[in-house]
Design a protein around this motif. Structure first.
Motif, short mmCIF file in Angstrom:
data_model
loop_
_atom_site.label_atom_id
_atom_site.label_comp_id
_atom_site.label_asym_id
_atom_site.label_seq_id
_atom_site.Cartn_x
_atom_site.Cartn_y
_atom_site.Cartn_z
N GLY A 24 0.78 -1.22 0.00
CA GLY A 24 0.00 0.00 0.00
C GLY A 24 0.81 1.28 0.00
O GLY A 24 0.33 2.33 -0.44
N ASP A 25 2.05 1.20 0.48
CA ASP A 25 2.88 2.40 0.53
C ASP A 25 3.24 2.93 -0.86
O ASP A 25 3.58 4.11 -1.02
CB ASP A 25 4.18 2.13 1.29
N GLU A 26 3.13 2.08 -1.88
CA GLU A 26 3.52 2.49 -3.23
C GLU A 26 2.64 3.64 -3.72
O GLU A 26 3.14 4.61 -4.31
CB GLU A 26 3.43 1.31 -4.19
N LEU A 27 1.34 3.56 -3.48
CA LEU A 27 0.45 4.64 -3.90
C LEU A 27 0.70 5.90 -3.09
O LEU A 27 0.70 7.02 -3.63
CB LEU A 27 -1.01 4.20 -3.77
N GLU A 28 0.94 5.75 -1.79
CA GLU A 28 1.23 6.90 -0.93
C GLU A 28 2.46 7.66 -1.42
O GLU A 28 2.48 8.90 -1.41
CB GLU A 28 1.43 6.42 0.51
N GLN A 29 3.45 6.94 -1.89
CA GLN A 29 4.68 7.59 -2.35
C GLN A 29 4.47 8.41 -3.62
O GLN A 29 5.24 9.32 -3.91
CB GLN A 29 5.76 6.52 -2.58
N ILE A 30 3.39 8.12 -4.34
CA ILE A 30 3.11 8.85 -5.58
C ILE A 30 2.14 10.01 -5.34
O ILE A 30 2.40 11.13 -5.78
CB ILE A 30 2.52 7.90 -6.65
N VAL A 31 1.04 9.76 -4.62
CA VAL A 31 0.00 10.81 -4.51
C VAL A 31 -0.07 11.46 -3.12
O VAL A 31 -0.81 12.43 -2.93
CB VAL A 31 -1.39 10.25 -4.90
N HIS A 32 0.66 10.92 -2.15
CA HIS A 32 0.76 11.54 -0.82
C HIS A 32 -0.62 11.91 -0.24
O HIS A 32 -0.93 13.09 -0.04
CB HIS A 32 1.65 12.79 -0.89
N PHE A 33 -1.41 10.89 0.03
CA PHE A 33 -2.78 11.11 0.47
C PHE A 33 -3.02 10.86 1.96
O PHE A 33 -4.02 11.29 2.52
CB PHE A 33 -3.73 10.22 -0.34
N ARG A 34 -2.11 10.19 2.63
CA ARG A 34 -2.35 9.79 4.02
C ARG A 34 -2.08 10.92 5.01
O ARG A 34 -0.97 11.44 5.09
CB ARG A 34 -1.46 8.60 4.39
N GLN A 35 -3.12 11.28 5.75
CA GLN A 35 -2.97 12.25 6.82
C GLN A 35 -3.58 11.74 8.13
O GLN A 35 -3.26 12.23 9.21
CB GLN A 35 -3.61 13.58 6.43
N ASP A 36 -4.48 10.76 8.02
CA ASP A 36 -5.19 10.25 9.20
C ASP A 36 -4.68 8.87 9.60
O ASP A 36 -4.25 8.09 8.75
CB ASP A 36 -6.69 10.14 8.90
N ASN A 37 -4.74 8.59 10.90
CA ASN A 37 -4.46 7.24 11.39
C ASN A 37 -5.68 6.71 12.13
O ASN A 37 -6.73 7.36 12.17
CB ASN A 37 -3.22 7.21 12.27
N LEU A 38 -5.55 5.53 12.71
CA LEU A 38 -6.67 4.89 13.39
C LEU A 38 -7.21 5.74 14.54
O LEU A 38 -8.42 5.87 14.74
CB LEU A 38 -6.24 3.52 13.90
N GLU A 39 -6.29 6.36 15.28
CA GLU A 39 -6.72 7.21 16.39
C GLU A 39 -7.49 8.43 15.90
O GLU A 39 -8.46 8.85 16.53
CB GLU A 39 -5.50 7.65 17.22
N ASP A 40 -7.07 8.99 14.78
CA ASP A 40 -7.80 10.11 14.19
C ASP A 40 -9.22 9.71 13.85
O ASP A 40 -10.18 10.46 14.08
CB ASP A 40 -7.09 10.61 12.93
N TYR A 41 -9.36 8.51 13.28
CA TYR A 41 -10.69 8.03 12.91
C TYR A 41 -11.60 7.94 14.14
O TYR A 41 -12.73 8.45 14.12
CB TYR A 41 -10.61 6.65 12.24
N PHE A 42 -11.11 7.32 15.21
CA PHE A 42 -11.95 7.17 16.40
C PHE A 42 -12.28 8.52 17.04
O PHE A 42 -13.38 8.73 17.56
CB PHE A 42 -11.28 6.24 17.41
N LYS A 43 -11.35 9.46 16.98
CA LYS A 43 -11.62 10.81 17.50
C LYS A 43 -12.71 11.49 16.68
O LYS A 43 -13.59 12.16 17.24
CB LYS A 43 -10.35 11.65 17.47
N MET A 44 -12.67 11.32 15.38
CA MET A 44 -13.70 11.89 14.52
C MET A 44 -15.06 11.27 14.80
O MET A 44 -16.08 11.98 14.84
CB MET A 44 -13.32 11.71 13.04
N GLU A 45 -15.08 9.98 15.01
CA GLU A 45 -16.35 9.31 15.30
C GLU A 45 -16.91 9.76 16.64
O GLU A 45 -18.10 10.00 16.78
CB GLU A 45 -16.16 7.79 15.28
N GLU A 46 -16.03 9.87 17.63
CA GLU A 46 -16.48 10.29 18.96
C GLU A 46 -17.02 11.71 18.94
O GLU A 46 -17.99 12.04 19.63
CB GLU A 46 -15.33 10.17 19.96
N ALA A 47 -16.40 12.57 18.12
CA ALA A 47 -16.83 13.96 18.04
C ALA A 47 -18.22 14.11 17.43
O ALA A 47 -18.91 15.11 17.66
CB ALA A 47 -15.82 14.77 17.23
N LYS A 48 -18.66 13.11 16.68
CA LYS A 48 -19.98 13.17 16.04
C LYS A 48 -21.12 12.87 17.01
O LYS A 48 -22.27 13.20 16.73
CB LYS A 48 -20.05 12.15 14.89
#
Length: 335
Positions: free
Chosen positions: A268-292
């Motif tokens: 999966g890192d191959e696509l990230e190295q080309i388009v640089h899309f990753r900014q969130d991790n698992l903890e970010d996801y749960f924080k976003m869900e909790e905030a809702k």
């Protein structure tokens, strides 16, 4: 400056709407969106009608695509997804396969130089419980009864055999705005799970427009990476805690043991190295869900967790098969 003409299908969906917002924010594109007209799509898209060209139609009807012309890049996200795809396989075929064929035909006719960025799925790899690390070159074989995966595999073939330039992104588990459904019990608890947030996923598609020379005629696995990995059991436990539902304490045989999908993307890192899309991790996801979730709603859910979980459990098809001793269904869900 001449703006590129970008087509976005499925713009009212979870990833599609994120992609739309990012395209608009870019300000260097002329944007056309194609979507099925509904109350949801009108509510989401019409507020932007002064900034984008909106075409409402049915992608499974070729004539509805006739206004799509002079496109430089097309982000194709329109799809019928599970559980609807499983319950209505003919609808899934019409939208996911016939719709993709129609889009290809229209682009080949009116925009032969268009770059098609297609959204496929991790489901094309089928059950990977025993071998959870997945690479693009792995055999494509959807799980038994997975009509969604079948349509995605067929659509990929159509794209690769077309006259268009293309890239295909096979999406991991995209978590965000998920509705609880019977699929919750179709996934084995020991499934290796790699997620990606909708906004990161959308960023990959939007950033991919300017990376055509690196993505051309290639297929990539799109996932959040190592920081977005967990097991389905751990993911469910954290989600239940956030929603106020307590423990994941359903009866034995409530969850299937096989015939689903998901896993970890080893490449999966191959696509990230080309388009640089990753900014969130698992903890970010749960924080976003909790905030809702409003505190009052979580309190009410905690009080009513018993009846709520009883209602959820009624959706468990594996448990129903076990309860009824339906041997055919038991063979499908259990080892």
């Amino acid at each position: 400056m001449i703006k590129k003409n970008i087509l976005l299908t499925g713009a009212s969906g979870t990833v599609g709407f994120e992609a739309l917002l990012q395209l608009i924010d870019n300000k260097t594109y002329s944007i056309t969106v194609f979507d099925k007209e509904s109350k949801q799509s009108r509510e989401k898209l019409l507020p932007f009608q002064d900034q984008i060209n909106i075409i409402f139609g049915d992608i499974s009807i070729l004539e509805d695509l006739s206004a799509i012309k002079d496109i430089d890049a097309a982000i194709h996200l329109a799809a019928v997804i599970p559980p609807v795809a499983d319950d209505y396989p003919e609808l899934a075929r019409k939208v996911n396969l016939i719709g993709t064929q129609n889009l290809i035909q229209q682009l080949e006719k009116q925009s032969p130089n268009a770059f098609l960025i297609y959204s496929s799925s991790i489901s094309v790899y089928g059950d990977r419980i025993l071998n959870p690390f997945i690479k693009v070159g792995d055999k494509l074989q959807g799980s038994e009864g997975d009509y969604y995966a079948t349509t995605k595999i067929s659509a990929e073939d159509c794209i690769q055999n077309s006259q268009l330039d293309y890239t295909i992104f096979r999406l991991a588990a995209i978590m965000g705005n998920h509705k609880i459904s019977k699929l919750m019990f179709h996934q084995p608890l020991d499934t290796a799970l790699e997620i990606a947030t909708p906004r990161d996923t959308a960023r990959a598609f939007v950033n991919g427009i300017e990376k055509q020379h690196l993505l051309s005629k290639r297929i990539f696995n799109l996932g959040g990476g190592e920081s977005c990995r967990t097991s389905y059991k751990e993911f469910l436990e954290r989600s239940f805690t956030i929603f106020g539902l307590g423990q994941v304490n359903f009866p034995k045989n409530s969850f299937a043991q096989k015939n689903f999908h998901c896993g970890y993307y080893a490449d999966g890192d191959e696509l990230e190295q080309i388009v640089h899309f990753r900014q969130d991790n698992l903890e970010d996801y749960f924080k976003m869900e909790e905030a809702k979730i409003a505190r009052s709603r979580k309190i009410v859910t905690s009080i009513l967790r018993g009846p709520i979980k009883w209602f959820l459990h009624k959706k468990s098809e594996p448990y129903q098969a076990f309860k009824d001793q339906n041997l055919v269904q038991m063979k499908h869900y259990f080892n």
